[in-house]
Design an enzyme around this catalytic site. Structure first.
Site, mmCIF file in Angstrom:
data_model
loop_
_atom_site.group_PDB
_atom_site.id
_atom_site.type_symbol
_atom_site.label_atom_id
_atom_site.label_comp_id
_atom_site.label_asym_id
_atom_site.label_seq_id
_atom_site.Cartn_x
_atom_site.Cartn_y
_atom_site.Cartn_z
ATOM 1 N N CYS A 17 11.676 33.233 17.466
ATOM 2 C CA CYS A 17 11.922 33.614 18.856
ATOM 3 C C CYS A 17 11.155 34.914 19.121
ATOM 4 O O CYS A 17 10.591 35.518 18.205
ATOM 5 C CB CYS A 17 13.419 33.833 19.089
ATOM 6 S SG CYS A 17 14.094 35.173 18.075
ATOM 7 N N HIS A 79 18.802 42.989 14.383
ATOM 8 C CA HIS A 79 20.202 42.688 14.714
ATOM 9 C C HIS A 79 20.901 43.825 15.453
ATOM 10 O O HIS A 79 21.975 43.631 16.020
ATOM 11 C CB HIS A 79 20.978 42.378 13.428
ATOM 12 C CG HIS A 79 20.262 41.424 12.533
ATOM 13 N ND1 HIS A 79 19.475 41.850 11.475
ATOM 14 C CD2 HIS A 79 20.175 40.074 12.558
ATOM 15 C CE1 HIS A 79 18.949 40.795 10.882
ATOM 16 N NE2 HIS A 79 19.350 39.709 11.517
ATOM 17 N N GLU A 131 24.833 42.030 13.644
ATOM 18 C CA GLU A 131 24.788 42.178 15.103
ATOM 19 C C GLU A 131 26.156 42.578 15.659
ATOM 20 O O GLU A 131 26.258 43.432 16.548
ATOM 21 C CB GLU A 131 24.310 40.884 15.774
ATOM 22 C CG GLU A 131 24.131 41.070 17.280
ATOM 23 C CD GLU A 131 23.821 39.800 18.035
ATOM 24 O OE1 GLU A 131 24.203 39.726 19.223
ATOM 25 O OE2 GLU A 131 23.197 38.879 17.457
ATOM 26 N N THR A 170 24.712 37.211 20.210
ATOM 27 C CA THR A 170 23.676 36.404 20.884
ATOM 28 C C THR A 170 23.375 35.078 20.188
ATOM 29 O O THR A 170 22.692 34.233 20.758
ATOM 30 C CB THR A 170 22.357 37.201 20.987
ATOM 31 O OG1 THR A 170 21.912 37.521 19.667
ATOM 32 C CG2 THR A 170 22.527 38.466 21.812
ATOM 33 N N CYS A 200 21.504 34.134 23.599
ATOM 34 C CA CYS A 200 20.112 34.305 24.009
ATOM 35 C C CYS A 200 19.435 32.967 24.307
ATOM 36 O O CYS A 200 19.879 31.908 23.863
ATOM 37 C CB CYS A 200 19.351 35.111 22.953
ATOM 38 S SG CYS A 200 18.561 34.125 21.681
ATOM 39 N N SER A 228 21.559 33.359 7.991
ATOM 40 C CA SER A 228 21.094 33.331 9.383
ATOM 41 C C SER A 228 22.146 32.644 10.251
ATOM 42 O O SER A 228 22.361 31.438 10.141
ATOM 43 C CB SER A 228 19.754 32.578 9.477
ATOM 44 O OG SER A 228 19.486 32.203 10.811
ATOM 45 N N ASN A 230 22.197 31.964 13.504
ATOM 46 C CA ASN A 230 21.733 30.930 14.446
ATOM 47 C C ASN A 230 21.334 29.645 13.722
ATOM 48 O O ASN A 230 21.504 28.552 14.252
ATOM 49 C CB ASN A 230 20.610 31.471 15.344
ATOM 50 C CG ASN A 230 19.274 31.536 14.659
ATOM 51 O OD1 ASN A 230 18.528 30.572 14.641
ATOM 52 N ND2 ASN A 230 18.957 32.686 14.061
ATOM 53 N N SER A 273 14.554 32.692 12.835
ATOM 54 C CA SER A 273 13.839 33.594 11.924
ATOM 55 C C SER A 273 13.053 32.830 10.857
ATOM 56 O O SER A 273 12.591 33.417 9.886
ATOM 57 C CB SER A 273 14.817 34.580 11.277
ATOM 58 O OG SER A 273 15.993 33.937 10.854
#
Length: 316
Positions: A17, A79, A131, A170, A200, A228, A230, A273
């Site tokens: 991203c 983060h 985060e 996010t 996000c 990770s 996400n 990532s």
């Protein structure tokens, strides 16, 4: 020997991203500007391949600021960090660059703005994730309450039910977060939320792409790291969307070929990532074993780009 045919659905968007791209550039440009070593507090992004590549170029990854010497530059990960971290770097007169994703910084600003208006903050996030620690650390202890599940909403003790706001990590599951927000609004009808949800664009887009390919695939692999957030959410989204076998792999070596015996269709995605190089490695591993037809399934087109901090755009 004739290879079995396999249709490989390649989810798009996938992989890097804008925030990850920017964070990696920040480390590379810092090494170019100041020379090695450049210290990085926490993995710049959650991907071992990326971190190892930057380490080879001269980045030194540490978990705390007290592991960094005063006279070398330090970078804060994508983060985000608690407010106390840059304050400590300034006290020590260190050169530092904040690689916090601008979309995470937006959540920090939101939380502070609500607090300035006297609202207590409820954060939807995962306990212990960098985060979440960073966002909660923008305000004094006790000012931000964490909820991870719908069940948590019933348990939290707030100061004043009429003076509340919520923010979110996010990288969460869009669907799970929707349920938690609904529970918060049911219990606290006056709670204030973000103008636009904090999850996000990249997290949302990658989850939508996985939802598009999961139901028609015998199996689905997400290229990403175990730490990770996400990437792990993409595996969960695939399972909920009807894919009976959804797994996280860091790279092709992690594929469990026995579990994929007899498949005719597979879908591949990648966390925000994970570099495209590792996705191609996975596709090549399938080509070595199957007669592969790749079909790209695109649900959104991304044009987002974030600038690196000014200090790195100026000559040394």
């Amino acid at each position: 020997m004739t290879k079995s045919p396999l249709t490989l659905y390649l989810a798009a968007p996938r992989g890097f991203c804008a925030g990850v791209d920017r964070a990696i550039k920040i480390v590379e440009m810092a090494i170019e500007k100041w020379g090695a070593p450049v210290y990085v507090r926490h993995e710049i992004v959650h991907n071992k391949f990326v971190v190892d590549g930057l380490r080879a170029k001269g980045a030194v990854f540490v978990e705390e600021l007290d592991e960094c010497p005063d006279d070398r530059p330090v970078i804060f990960s994508a983060h985000g960090v608690p407010k106390a971290i840059p304050a400590e770097a300034e006290r020590r007169q260190m050169v530092y660059v904040d690689a916090t994703c601008p979309l995470v910084s937006k959540v920090h600003i939101e939380a502070e703005r609500h607090a300035e208006h006297g609202l207590q903050i409820i954060m939807i996030g995962h306990r212990g994730h960098p985060e979440t620690i960073g966002t909660m650390g923008q305000l004094p202890e006790g000012e931000v309450l964490l909820v991870e599940t719908v069940a948590d909403v019933a348990r939290i003790a707030v100061r004043d039910p009429a003076r509340l706001a919520f923010v979110t990590q996010t990288t969460l599951s869009v669907d799970d977060t929707r349920d938690i927000v609904a529970a918060l609004q049911a219990r606290f009808p006056q709670i204030v939320g973000p103008h636009k949800e904090d999850i996000c664009y990249a997290t949302t887009n990658r989850q939508e792409a996985v939802k598009a390919v999961a139901p028609k695939s015998d199996a689905l692999l997400v290229v990403g790291a175990p730490n990770s957030s996400n990437s792990r959410r993409l595996v969960e989204v695939a399972a909920k969307a009807g894919c009976s076998y959804a797994q996280l792999v860091q790279r092709a070596d992690d594929i469990d070929w026995r579990a994929l015996d007899g498949i005719a269709t597979i879908a591949v995605s990648a966390g925000a990532s994970a570099p495209e190089l590792l996705v191609n490695e996975v596709i090549d591993a399938f080509r070595a074993r199957f007669d592969v037809t790749v079909e790209v399934v695109e649900t959104a087109v991304e044009h987002v780009e974030f600038k690196v901090p000014r200090v790195l755009r100026q000559p040394a």
